[in-house]
Design an enzyme around this catalytic site. Structure first.
Site, PDB file in Angstrom:
ATOM      1  N   GLU A   1      39.024  34.837  61.101  1.00 56.75           N
ATOM      2  CA  GLU A   1      40.055  34.056  61.257  1.00 56.75           C
ATOM      3  C   GLU A   1      40.708  36.227  62.336  1.00 56.75           C
ATOM      4  O   GLU A   1      40.157  36.490  62.494  1.00 56.75           O
ATOM      5  CB  GLU A   1      41.187  35.097  60.321  1.00 56.75           C
ATOM      6  CG  GLU A   1      42.975  34.160  60.328  1.00 56.75           C
ATOM      7  CD  GLU A   1      43.983  34.856  59.221  1.00 56.75           C
ATOM      8  OE1 GLU A   1      43.555  34.238  58.408  1.00 56.75           O
ATOM      9  OE2 GLU A   1      45.025  34.079  59.628  1.00 56.75           O
TER      10      GLU A   1
ATOM     11  N   ARG B   1      31.063  42.455  49.101  1.00 55.01           N
ATOM     12  CA  ARG B   1      31.750  42.719  50.356  1.00 55.01           C
ATOM     13  C   ARG B   1      31.530  44.033  50.561  1.00 55.01           C
ATOM     14  O   ARG B   1      31.200  44.791  49.509  1.00 55.01           O
ATOM     15  CB  ARG B   1      33.645  42.483  50.648  1.00 55.01           C
ATOM     16  CG  ARG B   1      34.334  42.936  49.846  1.00 55.01           C
ATOM     17  CD  ARG B   1      35.827  43.264  50.061  1.00 55.01           C
ATOM     18  NE  ARG B   1      35.421  41.872  50.516  1.00 55.01           N
ATOM     19  CZ  ARG B   1      36.573  41.453  52.090  1.00 55.01           C
ATOM     20  NH1 ARG B   1      36.666  42.385  52.991  1.00 55.01           N
ATOM     21  NH2 ARG B   1      36.944  40.086  51.687  1.00 55.01           N
TER      22      ARG B   1
ATOM     23  N   LYS C   1      42.671  44.687  57.187  1.00 54.25           N
ATOM     24  CA  LYS C   1      43.239  44.062  58.682  1.00 54.25           C
ATOM     25  C   LYS C   1      44.433  44.780  58.570  1.00 54.25           C
ATOM     26  O   LYS C   1      45.015  45.423  59.660  1.00 54.25           O
ATOM     27  CB  LYS C   1      42.966  42.979  58.736  1.00 54.25           C
ATOM     28  CG  LYS C   1      42.016  42.092  59.111  1.00 54.25           C
ATOM     29  CD  LYS C   1      41.824  41.492  59.506  1.00 54.25           C
ATOM     30  CE  LYS C   1      39.960  40.837  59.532  1.00 54.25           C
ATOM     31  NZ  LYS C   1      40.650  38.828  59.580  1.00 54.25           N
TER      32      LYS C   1
HETATM   33  P1  ATP Z   1      41.901  38.540  55.372  1.00 52.75           P
HETATM   34  O1  ATP Z   1      40.987  36.936  55.665  1.00 52.75           O
HETATM   35  O2  ATP Z   1      42.476  38.986  54.697  1.00 52.75           O
HETATM   36  O3  ATP Z   1      42.468  38.115  57.519  1.00 52.75           O
HETATM   37  P2  ATP Z   1      38.736  39.013  55.767  1.00 52.75           P
HETATM   38  O4  ATP Z   1      38.755  40.652  56.772  1.00 52.75           O
HETATM   39  O5  ATP Z   1      38.348  38.237  55.197  1.00 52.75           O
HETATM   40  O6  ATP Z   1      40.626  39.609  55.815  1.00 52.75           O
HETATM   41  P3  ATP Z   1      38.025  37.355  57.920  1.00 52.75           P
HETATM   42  O7  ATP Z   1      38.244  37.206  59.336  1.00 52.75           O
HETATM   43  O8  ATP Z   1      39.051  36.241  57.305  1.00 52.75           O
HETATM   44  O9  ATP Z   1      38.547  38.780  57.225  1.00 52.75           O
HETATM   45  O10 ATP Z   1      36.620  37.660  57.695  1.00 52.75           O
HETATM   46  C1  ATP Z   1      35.426  36.729  58.093  1.00 52.75           C
HETATM   47  C2  ATP Z   1      34.100  36.674  57.479  1.00 52.75           C
HETATM   48  O11 ATP Z   1      33.949  37.947  57.589  1.00 52.75           O
HETATM   49  C3  ATP Z   1      35.011  35.953  56.298  1.00 52.75           C
HETATM   50  O12 ATP Z   1      33.158  35.446  55.269  1.00 52.75           O
HETATM   51  C4  ATP Z   1      34.551  37.351  55.160  1.00 52.75           C
HETATM   52  O13 ATP Z   1      34.251  37.399  54.292  1.00 52.75           O
HETATM   53  C5  ATP Z   1      33.664  38.644  55.898  1.00 52.75           C
HETATM   54  N1  ATP Z   1      34.004  39.885  55.491  1.00 52.75           N
HETATM   55  C6  ATP Z   1      35.596  40.181  55.762  1.00 52.75           C
HETATM   56  N2  ATP Z   1      35.459  41.597  55.825  1.00 52.75           N
HETATM   57  C7  ATP Z   1      33.728  41.983  55.133  1.00 52.75           C
HETATM   58  C8  ATP Z   1      33.692  43.328  54.106  1.00 52.75           C
HETATM   59  N3  ATP Z   1      34.140  43.649  54.635  1.00 52.75           N
HETATM   60  N4  ATP Z   1      31.952  43.213  53.763  1.00 52.75           N
HETATM   61  C9  ATP Z   1      31.202  41.952  54.413  1.00 52.75           C
HETATM   62  N5  ATP Z   1      31.580  41.131  54.738  1.00 52.75           N
HETATM   63  C10 ATP Z   1      33.364  40.604  55.088  1.00 52.75           C
END
Ligand code: ATP
Ligand code: MG
Length: 567
Positions: free
Chosen positions: A46, A274, A284
């Site tokens: 995102e 994760r 974030k």
């Molecule tokens: P949010 O959705 O709360 O804004 P997010 O960290 O999930 O935060 P995204 O931009 O949705 O951010 O993440 C993109 C991809 O990265 C998603 O598929 C998510 O599952 C993966 N991702 C995010 N944080 C991690 C992590 N700590 N370890 C592994 N994969 C991650």
């Protein structure tokens, strides 16, 4: 090979053979020909922040699978929440994925590309009696949803007719209602044990300017609804996400099942744990607060776990990919120690960084018996294991600088460096013996005096093979140049800062800027060149603050893991 990973730089991706449960699924699918041999994954960020090391795990996994199984990996921006999303974030994400060594080829997508389709599919769901317009407020919907132990209640609007639902939904789209006045909900079951299936909201009215679609829309689809449809429209085979989406999988499958006559592809959602890394934060929200509250110097501050921050710190794409490979992929949540990431960087920089000398905290040393006018060339290898990288000249003269910590007036037990009466080898040069210590009026050591043994020059045939325990680096005061060095360390001093008041756990020693002496040739070093400063660690030339002839060196990592022992 498919285009997804052609990177022509030195940053070439090897095929990984490490096994994990996701690779087992892919291999089994290929064996039974489930997808006709296709492996199509996606990384769906995102654009509401900069990518961090956790995202790198997901990127390496998704692009890595596509690479290893000759498939394709899409980069898809999940841009359904315009309030927090910006083009700046989009640009930085594109840049970071590329920098990590991955290439999405022509497969760059945006969920917003599907807004028309998503809208069309919702009308279809309404027509099928599978979605309805609810006029409760979001708070009321939340209250009626029930809990893990109590079932939810049906909304009084749940039985609206298809005609009324269609009319209201179209008018929602036309902007006839205020934000929040109505929502569109999937009609599943308020009694489902899975809360995600209790008639989830799939569209809401939100008058926000979108960074791509502008003001075209005043209704926006929700993540769960958008994500599965985007996957299906892109013919994804394996939709890999983190564990918190496990409970959303039934919704993912429900939506695609309802739409099966419109989209034939039904990807398999697979969840993995994760990345959780000690001594840092990955939320974030907290990363944004660190930037906005100026606790760091920006998203790319070299102490940040963002990919732009890690890059400035001196992390190489190879070291981050090595880290992702080493930690593997599993279903079980666990903490990874920051030392694992730092070790990957050490390993990578050890093979690629040229060796140089910098004296970080200088102490003047005068070799009393060295002729005033004499200058000698000493030779230092650019890499101890790579003679083909050559060697360079270190000029020696009567006055040199050594590290302050390489001298102790009253040496403690086991200290083998310089002390009154003690001998050490000046690397690549002679053995010297400390004969005098000169202090200034306040008692601080101003300089030390030594004598040298002219028969002990390193590398000279016939030189006396005399061994001393200490071996210290130095620079000639005549040739050494001043250089700015930033000594970075972990941003937090607590292994789990996110779980508490994280500001209380900021490491007060995470950045120290010093003016050091460096070899003169380093004045010409270019941004993103890596060096090992002998005995002092790995450094990179800062890509942001370096000016021609005025390099700024960032310490990427110390030579050994000395966390907890560092001053
Ligand atoms: P949010 O959705 O709360 O804004 P997010 O960290 O999930 O935060 P995204 O931009 O949705 O951010 O993440 C993109 C991809 O990265 C998603 O598929 C998510 O599952 C993966 N991702 C995010 N944080 C991690 C992590 N700590 N370890 C592994 N994969 C991650
Ligand atoms: Mg997310």
């Amino acid at each position: 090979m498919k285009d997804s990973l052609k990177n022509k730089s030195t940053n070439k991706l090897p095929v990984s053979h490490a096994s994990n449960f996701i690779r087992n699924i892919v291999e089994e699918d290929n064996r039974i020909n489930r997808w006709g041999g296709r492996v199509e994954t996606r990384f769906p960020p995102e654009p509401n922040g900069y990518l961090h090391i956790g995202h790198a795990k997901s990127i390496c996994l998704n692009f890595g699978l596509a690479h290893d199984y000759k498939g394709i990996c899409h980069l898809r921006f999940d841009d359904t929440n315009p309030e927090k999303e910006t083009q700046e974030y989009v640009d930085s994400i594109l840049d970071s994925v590329k920098w990590l060594g991955f290439d999405w080829g022509e497969h760059l997508h945006y969920s917003s590309d599907y807004f028309d389709k998503l809208y069309e599919f919702s009308e279809y769901l309404i027509n099928q009696g599978k979605a309805y317009v609810d006029s409760l407020t979001i708070e009321e919907i939340r209250e009626q949803r029930g809990t893990l132990t109590k079932v939810g209640h049906n909304s009084p609007y749940r039985e609206r007719s298809v005609t009324e639902n269609l009319d209201l939904f179209r008018r929602m789209k036309l902007g006839e209602f205020a934000d929040g006045r109505h929502v569109l909900r999937a009609k599943i079951s308020m009694a489902s044990p899975n809360i995600n299936l209790r008639d989830p909201v799939i569209y809401r009215i939100r008058r926000n300017h979108h960074h791509r679609t502008g003001d075209k829309w005043c209704i926006y689809p929700m993540y769960d609804y958008t994500h599965c449809i985007s996957d299906a429209l892109e013919n994804i085979t394996h939709s890999i996400c983190t564990l918190e989406f496990e409970d959303h999988r039934p919704l993912y499958d429900w939506i695609l099942t309802q739409l099966k006559t419109l989209v034939s592809c039904h990807p398999q959602q697979i969840e993995f744990a994760r990345l959780k890394l000690t001594y840092t934060v990955m939320s974030k929200r907290i990363l944004l607060e660190l930037v906005e509250n100026k606790l760091v110097a920006g998203w790319d501050d070299p102490r940040m776990p963002t990919l732009v921050g890690l890059r400035r710190r001196g992390y190489t794409p190879e070291s981050i990919r090595m880290f992702a490979e080493r930690i593997g992929v599993s279903k079980a949540d666990s903490w990874i120690d920051m030392g694992v990431l730092e070790d990957c960087l050490r390993e990578n920089l050890n093979v690629r960084a040229q060796r140089r000398i910098a004296v970080l905290r200088p102490l003047k040393l005068i070799i009393d018996n060295y002729p005033d006018s004499l200058e000698e060339e000493c030779f230092a290898p650019n890499h101890p294991q790579k003679p083909e990288w050559g060697r360079r000249i270190l000029p020696l003269s009567k006055t040199i600088y050594i590290e302050r910590e390489d001298f102790m007036e009253e040496p403690v037990k086991g200290y083998y460096r310089l002390a009154p009466g003690a001998e050490v080898r000046l690397r690549y040069a002679y053995i010297v013996k400390c004969v005098n210590v000169v202090k200034n009026s306040s008692g601080k050591i101003k300089e030390i005096h030594c004598t040298y043994d002219p028969d002990t020059k390193s590398g000279t045939s016939g030189a006396k093979i005399r061994k001393v325990k200490g071996n210290i680096h130095w620079l000639s005061s005549k040739y050494a140049q001043k250089g700015e060095i930033r000594l970075y360390d972990r941003l937090f001093s607590h292994p789990h800062p996110e779980s508490r008041d994280y500001t209380a756990h900021l490491n007060p020693h995470s950045k120290k800027t010093i003016s050091a002496f460096i070899e003169s040739s380093l004045k010409k070093a270019q941004p993103e060149e890596y060096f090992q400063f002998e005995r002092n660690g790995y450094f990179v030339i800062d890509r942001k603050d370096t000016k021609p002839g005025r390099p700024v060196f960032n310490r990427a990592v110390t030579l050994k893991d000395s966390w907890g022992k560092r001053k």
